[in-house]
Design a protein around this motif. Structure first.
Motif, mmCIF file in Angstrom:
data_model
loop_
_atom_site.group_PDB
_atom_site.id
_atom_site.type_symbol
_atom_site.label_atom_id
_atom_site.label_comp_id
_atom_site.label_asym_id
_atom_site.label_seq_id
_atom_site.Cartn_x
_atom_site.Cartn_y
_atom_site.Cartn_z
ATOM 1 N N LEU A 189 17.443 37.945 -53.962
ATOM 2 C CA LEU A 189 16.861 38.611 -52.797
ATOM 3 C C LEU A 189 17.816 39.690 -52.319
ATOM 4 O O LEU A 189 19.012 39.426 -52.140
ATOM 5 C CB LEU A 189 16.622 37.596 -51.676
ATOM 6 C CG LEU A 189 16.243 38.144 -50.291
ATOM 7 C CD1 LEU A 189 14.874 38.816 -50.338
ATOM 8 C CD2 LEU A 189 16.263 37.016 -49.247
ATOM 9 N N VAL A 190 17.298 40.894 -52.125
ATOM 10 C CA VAL A 190 18.066 41.997 -51.545
ATOM 11 C C VAL A 190 17.479 42.292 -50.175
ATOM 12 O O VAL A 190 16.286 42.596 -50.054
ATOM 13 C CB VAL A 190 18.018 43.258 -52.429
ATOM 14 C CG1 VAL A 190 18.768 44.410 -51.754
ATOM 15 C CG2 VAL A 190 18.621 42.969 -53.802
ATOM 16 N N VAL A 191 18.310 42.205 -49.124
ATOM 17 C CA VAL A 191 17.859 42.415 -47.749
ATOM 18 C C VAL A 191 18.481 43.700 -47.213
ATOM 19 O O VAL A 191 19.698 43.870 -47.241
ATOM 20 C CB VAL A 191 18.277 41.233 -46.844
ATOM 21 C CG1 VAL A 191 17.739 41.448 -45.427
ATOM 22 C CG2 VAL A 191 17.774 39.921 -47.418
ATOM 23 N N GLY A 192 17.634 44.597 -46.745
ATOM 24 C CA GLY A 192 18.103 45.841 -46.157
ATOM 25 C C GLY A 192 17.699 45.956 -44.703
ATOM 26 O O GLY A 192 16.920 45.143 -44.197
ATOM 27 N N PRO A 193 18.216 46.979 -44.006
ATOM 28 C CA PRO A 193 17.951 47.089 -42.568
ATOM 29 C C PRO A 193 16.552 47.564 -42.224
ATOM 30 O O PRO A 193 16.053 47.266 -41.146
ATOM 31 C CB PRO A 193 19.008 48.092 -42.096
ATOM 32 C CG PRO A 193 19.332 48.905 -43.314
ATOM 33 C CD PRO A 193 19.189 47.983 -44.489
ATOM 34 N N THR A 194 15.906 48.335 -43.118
ATOM 35 C CA THR A 194 14.600 48.922 -42.806
ATOM 36 C C THR A 194 13.753 49.001 -44.067
ATOM 37 O O THR A 194 14.279 48.969 -45.185
ATOM 38 C CB THR A 194 14.745 50.358 -42.259
ATOM 39 O OG1 THR A 194 15.333 51.178 -43.296
ATOM 40 C CG2 THR A 194 15.623 50.395 -41.013
ATOM 41 N N PRO A 195 12.417 49.144 -43.929
ATOM 42 C CA PRO A 195 11.579 49.365 -45.106
ATOM 43 C C PRO A 195 11.960 50.636 -45.864
ATOM 44 O O PRO A 195 11.838 50.690 -47.092
ATOM 45 C CB PRO A 195 10.164 49.466 -44.511
ATOM 46 C CG PRO A 195 10.230 48.702 -43.229
ATOM 47 C CD PRO A 195 11.617 48.945 -42.700
ATOM 48 N N THR A 196 12.432 51.674 -45.155
ATOM 49 C CA THR A 196 12.869 52.897 -45.827
ATOM 50 C C THR A 196 14.018 52.608 -46.774
ATOM 51 O O THR A 196 14.067 53.115 -47.905
ATOM 52 C CB THR A 196 13.296 53.951 -44.790
ATOM 53 O OG1 THR A 196 12.203 54.212 -43.916
ATOM 54 C CG2 THR A 196 13.726 55.240 -45.468
ATOM 55 N N ARG A 219 13.542 30.010 -51.819
ATOM 56 C CA ARG A 219 14.992 30.017 -51.680
ATOM 57 C C ARG A 219 15.579 30.742 -52.882
ATOM 58 O O ARG A 219 15.025 30.704 -53.984
ATOM 59 C CB ARG A 219 15.550 28.595 -51.571
ATOM 60 C CG ARG A 219 15.127 27.906 -50.277
ATOM 61 C CD ARG A 219 15.793 26.549 -50.139
ATOM 62 N NE ARG A 219 15.356 25.872 -48.923
ATOM 63 C CZ ARG A 219 15.935 25.995 -47.751
ATOM 64 N NH1 ARG A 219 16.993 26.790 -47.626
ATOM 65 N NH2 ARG A 219 15.498 25.345 -46.698
ATOM 66 N N TYR A 220 16.717 31.374 -52.666
ATOM 67 C CA TYR A 220 17.260 32.282 -53.668
ATOM 68 C C TYR A 220 18.658 31.858 -54.100
ATOM 69 O O TYR A 220 19.463 31.379 -53.300
ATOM 70 C CB TYR A 220 17.288 33.707 -53.116
ATOM 71 C CG TYR A 220 15.915 34.229 -52.801
ATOM 72 C CD1 TYR A 220 15.157 34.901 -53.757
ATOM 73 C CD2 TYR A 220 15.344 34.029 -51.549
ATOM 74 C CE1 TYR A 220 13.891 35.361 -53.469
ATOM 75 C CE2 TYR A 220 14.069 34.487 -51.257
ATOM 76 C CZ TYR A 220 13.355 35.157 -52.221
ATOM 77 O OH TYR A 220 12.081 35.605 -51.934
ATOM 78 N N GLY A 221 18.926 32.073 -55.394
ATOM 79 C CA GLY A 221 20.223 31.734 -55.952
ATOM 80 C C GLY A 221 21.307 32.716 -55.577
ATOM 81 O O GLY A 221 22.490 32.372 -55.575
ATOM 82 N N HIS A 222 20.916 33.965 -55.290
ATOM 83 C CA HIS A 222 21.890 34.954 -54.819
ATOM 84 C C HIS A 222 21.184 35.917 -53.878
ATOM 85 O O HIS A 222 20.061 36.356 -54.137
ATOM 86 C CB HIS A 222 22.497 35.737 -55.985
ATOM 87 C CG HIS A 222 23.638 36.619 -55.554
ATOM 88 N ND1 HIS A 222 24.892 36.121 -55.285
ATOM 89 C CD2 HIS A 222 23.700 37.954 -55.299
ATOM 90 C CE1 HIS A 222 25.690 37.115 -54.914
ATOM 91 N NE2 HIS A 222 24.989 38.230 -54.902
ATOM 92 N N ILE A 223 21.855 36.242 -52.771
ATOM 93 C CA ILE A 223 21.284 37.147 -51.769
ATOM 94 C C ILE A 223 22.264 38.285 -51.514
ATOM 95 O O ILE A 223 23.464 38.048 -51.324
ATOM 96 C CB ILE A 223 20.982 36.406 -50.451
ATOM 97 C CG1 ILE A 223 19.953 35.295 -50.689
ATOM 98 C CG2 ILE A 223 20.464 37.371 -49.395
ATOM 99 C CD1 ILE A 223 19.616 34.492 -49.435
ATOM 100 N N VAL A 224 21.747 39.508 -51.515
ATOM 101 C CA VAL A 224 22.517 40.688 -51.134
ATOM 102 C C VAL A 224 22.061 41.117 -49.741
ATOM 103 O O VAL A 224 20.860 41.248 -49.490
ATOM 104 C CB VAL A 224 22.307 41.850 -52.130
ATOM 105 C CG1 VAL A 224 22.987 43.121 -51.625
ATOM 106 C CG2 VAL A 224 22.837 41.474 -53.507
ATOM 107 N N VAL A 225 23.007 41.310 -48.828
ATOM 108 C CA VAL A 225 22.690 41.752 -47.467
ATOM 109 C C VAL A 225 23.410 43.067 -47.219
ATOM 110 O O VAL A 225 24.641 43.111 -47.218
ATOM 111 C CB VAL A 225 23.136 40.712 -46.414
ATOM 112 C CG1 VAL A 225 22.578 41.097 -45.049
ATOM 113 C CG2 VAL A 225 22.706 39.315 -46.805
ATOM 114 N N ASP A 226 22.665 44.138 -47.027
ATOM 115 C CA ASP A 226 23.279 45.438 -46.768
ATOM 116 C C ASP A 226 23.183 45.772 -45.282
ATOM 117 O O ASP A 226 22.247 45.357 -44.597
ATOM 118 C CB ASP A 226 22.582 46.527 -47.586
ATOM 119 C CG ASP A 226 23.516 47.677 -47.920
ATOM 120 O OD1 ASP A 226 24.445 47.932 -47.119
ATOM 121 O OD2 ASP A 226 23.343 48.317 -48.963
#
Length: 461
Positions: free
Chosen positions: A124-131, A337-344
């Protein structure tokens, strides 16, 4: 085969004498450049700057997409890309240091090197906005990873109608971690026997069946002690009541269960996240009852609001979304649930937003990326500890800092860097290695002239 291309540096050439980089259009070689490591070591010692091929790549005209960011990854970045999966890695990087590029390449590296245990659907990659997620969604496919889940932080919630505007004080309060305790207390306060009621009677196939309050309380207690979600515990409670009624009536299960549904709903109601939160915020008494010792009368007044006449008409603010997400997890659980998550851009997230991310981690393996010096808004922070407190992980934590600023022009950075001692005195400014085409131009403006001056400057640029 490519490893030494990226890991070789002026400090450790990895046995290489020279590295040659080709600049291609399709199958046509337009140019090439060589890095001779002994020469590079001397140049770095004198200038503290990366090689000429990198600077040439950075100074080309660029579109808004990171098309071939492999070309700008240096040895220090590559070490972070190759970090093991069983850790929570924090990458601090100033503007233009390539931290997002490192995080996305790290996803590709992990998927290849842990392919027996990690699939694209496990990331899962999580960013601040849809853009932001549209921007990163163009990168991972170019690295061969098509099925990685990419979500903006504001997309973790059940379907609701958004658009409610709220004061900063309310937004700040709803983002605090103590809201989780209030919501959980409020949820289970809806479960139980009405005060003063001693027994319950139901008509099953024309015959009365009486259940005592003591029996019901025992069933509630047993159900709540069973691990599971609110809905799962409710189902256990329902089964206990139905089984007791069957024993007393000798009736078939289906008929008994249908007859008792209304009684069960009175004692252990069923909710959606949105219906529960709407009722809670709409009732001052329920807010006070669930406040505990951590909420003041002022806090209750800020949370209380008049509910819409219909649940479908209820408008929700951005700060409500993590609360809805938390309630959905409490009531029905988390499906993915995810094995690795990226949070920017993690430095700007509220504790409740960080909780939304943590709930989706299967192992605690994460890459957390951001810049404390650029932390802004209601959750501006002075250090990473305040972020990591809300991303619990049993895995070891590792902190790394990117040293070079590759993409921001030096002249612009030097203007912004004047604020660094005030914004983040403990953060070391990156070494910016790229010159821009011109110095910044300053225009003075007041409120009336700001818009036309900004438009004029943009058109001239």
């Amino acid at each position: 085969a490519a490893e030494r291309y990226y890991t070789a540096s002026h400090e450790d050439a990895a046995g290489l004498v020279m590295k040659r980089s080709f600049d291609c259009t399709g199958n046509r070689i337009d140019a090439y450049s060589d890095v001779v490591f002994k020469q590079l070591a001397a140049a770095v010692a004198e200038l503290e700057a990366p090689d000429d091929a990198l600077l040439e790549d950075l100074n080309r005209d660029r579109t808004g997409q990171m098309q071939d960011i492999v070309a700008t990854i240096q040895a220090a970045q590559f070490d972070l890309i190759r970090a093991p999966i069983d850790e929570l890695l924090v990458i601090q990087g100033g503007p233009g240091t390539g931290k997002t590029a490192v995080a996305l390449h790290r996803v590709s590296w992990l998927l290849f090197n842990y392919r027996g245990a990690l699939t694209p659907g496990d990331v899962l990659v999580v960013g601040p906005t849809p853009t932001f997620t549209r921007y990163t969604r163009m990168v991972l496919p170019s690295l061969g990873d098509l099925s990685v889940t990419q979500r903006a932080i504001g997309q973790f919630h059940p379907p609701v109608k958004k658009g409610r505007a709220e004061d900063d004080e309310v937004v700040r309060l709803k983002g605090e971690t103590r809201m989780a305790g209030l919501l959980r207390r409020a949820l289970y306060q809806r479960v139980g026997i009405p005060a003063g009621q001693q027994e319950f009677e139901a008509q099953i196939d024309g015959r009365p069946v009486v259940l005592s309050a003591e029996e019901i309380e025992q069933f509630v207690g047993r159900s709540r002690q069973t691990p599971g979600t609110f809905a799962q515990q409710r189902q256990i409670f329902r089964s206990l009541v139905v089984n007791l009624a069957m024993d007393r009536t000798r009736e078939r299960r289906l008929g008994v269960r249908t007859t008792l549904d209304q009684l069960i709903e009175r004692i252990w109601p069923s909710f959606t996240a949105a219906s529960f939160l709407r009722d809670l915020f709409g009732s001052r008494d329920r807010l006070i009852a669930s406040a505990g010792d951590t909420f003041t009368a002022r806090d209750i007044a800020l949370l209380h609001r008049r509910a819409a006449d219909r649940i479908t008409d209820e408008l929700w603010g951005e700060a409500d979304l993590p609360l809805l997400d938390y309630l959905e997890a409490q009531i029905n659980g988390i499906d993915e649930r995810y094995g690795h998550i990226v949070v920017d851009e993690a430095q700007d997230l509220s504790p409740m937003q960080l909780r939304s991310i943590a709930m989706r981690s299967a192992s605690g393996s994460m890459t957390v990326v951001g810049d404390i010096a650029q932390s802004t808004g209601l959750w501006a922070r002075d250090d990473w500890d305040d972020v990591l407190d809300h991303l619990p992980s049993q895995l070891p934590h590792r902190f790394a800092e990117l040293r070079y600023g590759y993409r921001v022009p030096r002249q612009v950075f030097e203007v912004a860097a004047q604020l660094l001692p005030y914004a983040a005195p403990d953060v070391v400014a990156p070494l910016v290695v790229r010159d821009g085409p011109a110095d910044p131009v300053f225009s003075r403006a007041d409120e009336q002239s700001r818009a036309p001056i900004a438009v004029e400057a943009a058109m001239a640029h």
